[in-house]
Scaffold this motif. Sequence first.
Motif, mmCIF file in Angstrom:
data_model
loop_
_atom_site.group_PDB
_atom_site.id
_atom_site.type_symbol
_atom_site.label_atom_id
_atom_site.label_comp_id
_atom_site.label_asym_id
_atom_site.label_seq_id
_atom_site.Cartn_x
_atom_site.Cartn_y
_atom_site.Cartn_z
ATOM 1 N N ALA A 97 -0.958 -1.267 -29.890
ATOM 2 C CA ALA A 97 -0.146 -0.072 -29.757
ATOM 3 C C ALA A 97 -0.388 0.811 -30.970
ATOM 4 C CB ALA A 97 1.337 -0.427 -29.635
ATOM 5 N N ALA A 98 -0.310 2.100 -30.754
ATOM 6 C CA ALA A 98 -0.505 3.059 -31.828
ATOM 7 C C ALA A 98 0.536 4.153 -31.722
ATOM 8 C CB ALA A 98 -1.905 3.658 -31.771
ATOM 9 N N GLY A 99 0.983 4.626 -32.858
ATOM 10 C CA GLY A 99 1.972 5.674 -32.847
ATOM 11 C C GLY A 99 2.310 6.153 -34.235
ATOM 12 N N PRO A 100 3.131 7.164 -34.306
ATOM 13 C CA PRO A 100 3.434 7.778 -35.602
ATOM 14 C C PRO A 100 4.387 6.988 -36.484
ATOM 15 C CG PRO A 100 4.669 8.861 -33.876
ATOM 16 C CD PRO A 100 3.755 7.882 -33.194
ATOM 17 N N ARG A 101 5.181 6.120 -35.899
ATOM 18 C CA ARG A 101 6.133 5.343 -36.686
ATOM 19 C C ARG A 101 5.519 4.024 -37.103
ATOM 20 N NH1 ARG A 101 11.744 4.702 -33.949
ATOM 21 N NH2 ARG A 101 10.566 4.701 -31.979
ATOM 22 N N CYS A 102 5.686 3.694 -38.361
ATOM 23 C CA CYS A 102 5.030 2.530 -38.935
ATOM 24 C C CYS A 102 6.035 1.386 -39.084
ATOM 25 C CB CYS A 102 4.399 2.883 -40.280
ATOM 26 S SG CYS A 102 2.872 1.993 -40.635
ATOM 27 N N VAL A 103 6.468 0.900 -37.936
ATOM 28 C CA VAL A 103 7.434 -0.188 -37.879
ATOM 29 C C VAL A 103 6.931 -1.207 -36.875
ATOM 30 C CG1 VAL A 103 9.817 -0.852 -37.430
ATOM 31 C CG2 VAL A 103 9.322 1.394 -38.415
ATOM 32 N N LEU A 104 6.890 -2.460 -37.264
ATOM 33 C CA LEU A 104 6.339 -3.504 -36.411
ATOM 34 C C LEU A 104 7.410 -4.026 -35.462
ATOM 35 C CD1 LEU A 104 3.665 -4.921 -35.871
ATOM 36 C CD2 LEU A 104 4.328 -6.685 -37.521
ATOM 37 N N GLN A 105 7.814 -3.159 -34.554
ATOM 38 C CA GLN A 105 8.730 -3.533 -33.497
ATOM 39 C C GLN A 105 8.349 -2.760 -32.238
ATOM 40 O OE1 GLN A 105 12.581 -2.611 -35.107
ATOM 41 N NE2 GLN A 105 12.432 -0.425 -34.584
ATOM 42 N N PRO A 106 8.493 -3.383 -31.073
ATOM 43 C CA PRO A 106 7.993 -2.740 -29.846
ATOM 44 C C PRO A 106 8.619 -1.385 -29.543
ATOM 45 C CG PRO A 106 8.431 -5.069 -29.468
ATOM 46 C CD PRO A 106 8.972 -4.739 -30.826
ATOM 47 N N SER A 107 9.888 -1.208 -29.888
ATOM 48 C CA SER A 107 10.572 0.030 -29.549
ATOM 49 C C SER A 107 10.013 1.243 -30.276
ATOM 50 C CB SER A 107 12.070 -0.106 -29.833
ATOM 51 O OG SER A 107 12.309 -0.348 -31.206
ATOM 52 N N ALA A 108 9.216 1.030 -31.303
ATOM 53 C CA ALA A 108 8.642 2.133 -32.059
ATOM 54 C C ALA A 108 7.439 2.759 -31.372
ATOM 55 C CB ALA A 108 8.248 1.658 -33.453
ATOM 56 N N PHE A 109 6.955 2.147 -30.298
ATOM 57 C CA PHE A 109 5.706 2.574 -29.687
ATOM 58 C C PHE A 109 5.879 2.865 -28.207
ATOM 59 C CE2 PHE A 109 4.807 0.010 -33.350
ATOM 60 C CZ PHE A 109 3.895 0.804 -34.040
ATOM 61 N N GLY A 110 5.283 3.963 -27.779
ATOM 62 C CA GLY A 110 5.355 4.349 -26.388
ATOM 63 C C GLY A 110 4.058 4.162 -25.625
ATOM 64 N N TYR A 111 2.964 3.949 -26.324
ATOM 65 C CA TYR A 111 1.660 3.778 -25.687
ATOM 66 C C TYR A 111 1.132 2.381 -25.946
ATOM 67 C CZ TYR A 111 1.797 8.842 -25.213
ATOM 68 O OH TYR A 111 2.157 10.129 -24.890
ATOM 69 N N TRP A 112 0.797 1.681 -24.866
ATOM 70 C CA TRP A 112 0.346 0.300 -24.920
ATOM 71 C C TRP A 112 -0.888 0.099 -24.067
ATOM 72 C CZ3 TRP A 112 3.069 -3.332 -27.825
ATOM 73 C CH2 TRP A 112 4.336 -2.917 -28.281
ATOM 74 N N GLY A 113 -1.733 -0.830 -24.493
ATOM 75 C CA GLY A 113 -2.801 -1.275 -23.631
ATOM 76 C C GLY A 113 -2.294 -2.264 -22.600
ATOM 77 N N GLN A 114 -3.183 -2.695 -21.708
ATOM 78 C CA GLN A 114 -2.801 -3.645 -20.668
ATOM 79 C C GLN A 114 -2.827 -5.084 -21.143
ATOM 80 O OE1 GLN A 114 -4.122 -3.023 -16.589
ATOM 81 N NE2 GLN A 114 -5.073 -1.077 -17.221
ATOM 82 N N GLY A 115 -3.376 -5.334 -22.303
ATOM 83 C CA GLY A 115 -3.358 -6.653 -22.886
ATOM 84 C C GLY A 115 -4.630 -7.438 -22.645
ATOM 85 N N THR A 116 -4.867 -8.410 -23.525
ATOM 86 C CA THR A 116 -5.959 -9.354 -23.364
ATOM 87 C C THR A 116 -5.412 -10.753 -23.645
ATOM 88 O OG1 THR A 116 -8.241 -9.886 -24.030
ATOM 89 C CG2 THR A 116 -6.769 -9.065 -25.762
ATOM 90 N N GLN A 117 -5.724 -11.685 -22.768
ATOM 91 C CA GLN A 117 -5.128 -13.018 -22.834
ATOM 92 C C GLN A 117 -5.858 -13.893 -23.830
ATOM 93 O OE1 GLN A 117 -2.342 -14.284 -21.205
ATOM 94 N NE2 GLN A 117 -2.662 -16.101 -22.501
ATOM 95 N N VAL A 118 -5.086 -14.555 -24.687
ATOM 96 C CA VAL A 118 -5.605 -15.559 -25.612
ATOM 97 C C VAL A 118 -4.946 -16.887 -25.274
ATOM 98 C CG1 VAL A 118 -5.710 -16.321 -28.015
ATOM 99 C CG2 VAL A 118 -6.079 -13.910 -27.443
ATOM 100 N N THR A 119 -5.760 -17.896 -25.014
ATOM 101 C CA THR A 119 -5.260 -19.222 -24.700
ATOM 102 C C THR A 119 -5.901 -20.220 -25.647
ATOM 103 O OG1 THR A 119 -4.979 -18.652 -22.362
ATOM 104 C CG2 THR A 119 -5.032 -20.990 -22.931
ATOM 105 N N VAL A 120 -5.066 -20.984 -26.340
ATOM 106 C CA VAL A 120 -5.527 -21.981 -27.298
ATOM 107 C C VAL A 120 -4.991 -23.331 -26.846
ATOM 108 C CG1 VAL A 120 -5.690 -22.650 -29.711
ATOM 109 C CG2 VAL A 120 -5.417 -20.232 -29.100
ATOM 110 N N SER A 121 -5.874 -24.215 -26.441
ATOM 111 C CA SER A 121 -5.446 -25.510 -25.931
ATOM 112 C C SER A 121 -6.551 -26.534 -26.103
ATOM 113 C CB SER A 121 -5.048 -25.411 -24.459
ATOM 114 O OG SER A 121 -6.153 -25.033 -23.661
ATOM 115 N N THR A 122 -6.150 -27.798 -26.129
ATOM 116 C CA THR A 122 -7.103 -28.901 -26.229
ATOM 117 C C THR A 122 -7.626 -29.272 -24.873
ATOM 118 O OG1 THR A 122 -5.305 -30.515 -26.116
ATOM 119 C CG2 THR A 122 -6.027 -29.803 -28.301
#
Length: 122
Positions: A97-122
């Motif tokens: 996410a990118a935006g003008p407010r520099c706060v690491l909380q979701p409510s600070a951002f209005g533009y998001w990507g669709q995501g990429t999945q990371v799976t860590v398992s044995t």
Amino acid sequence: QVQLTESGGGSVQPGESLRLSCVISSGNRNSVMCMTWFRQAPGEEREGVALIDNYGGTVYAASVKGRFTISREDAKNTLYLQMNSLKPEDTAMYYCAAGPRCVLQPSAFGYWGQGTQVTVST
């Protein structure tokens, strides 16, 4: 408007590494834009992972500090997250996410990507 596209996720074993990328389609940003990574596991709230501001300053969640590195390549409008020593608890969908407010909380951002999945398992 801002468009973001994540890539680089995958399925790995504990201790391995991945590098995530996020391309921001618009170069229109103000001088105080922050770039961030969040993650969300199923049934859980979205969690801030890392932040980098226009000054190069960074903030990391305690759970990833020392293992993850956030960086930006402004000429390519790209944000990166180098993820080393991955653990099963890192398993999540990762979003940028990118935006003008520099706060690491979701409510600070209005533009998001669709995501990429990371799976860590044995």
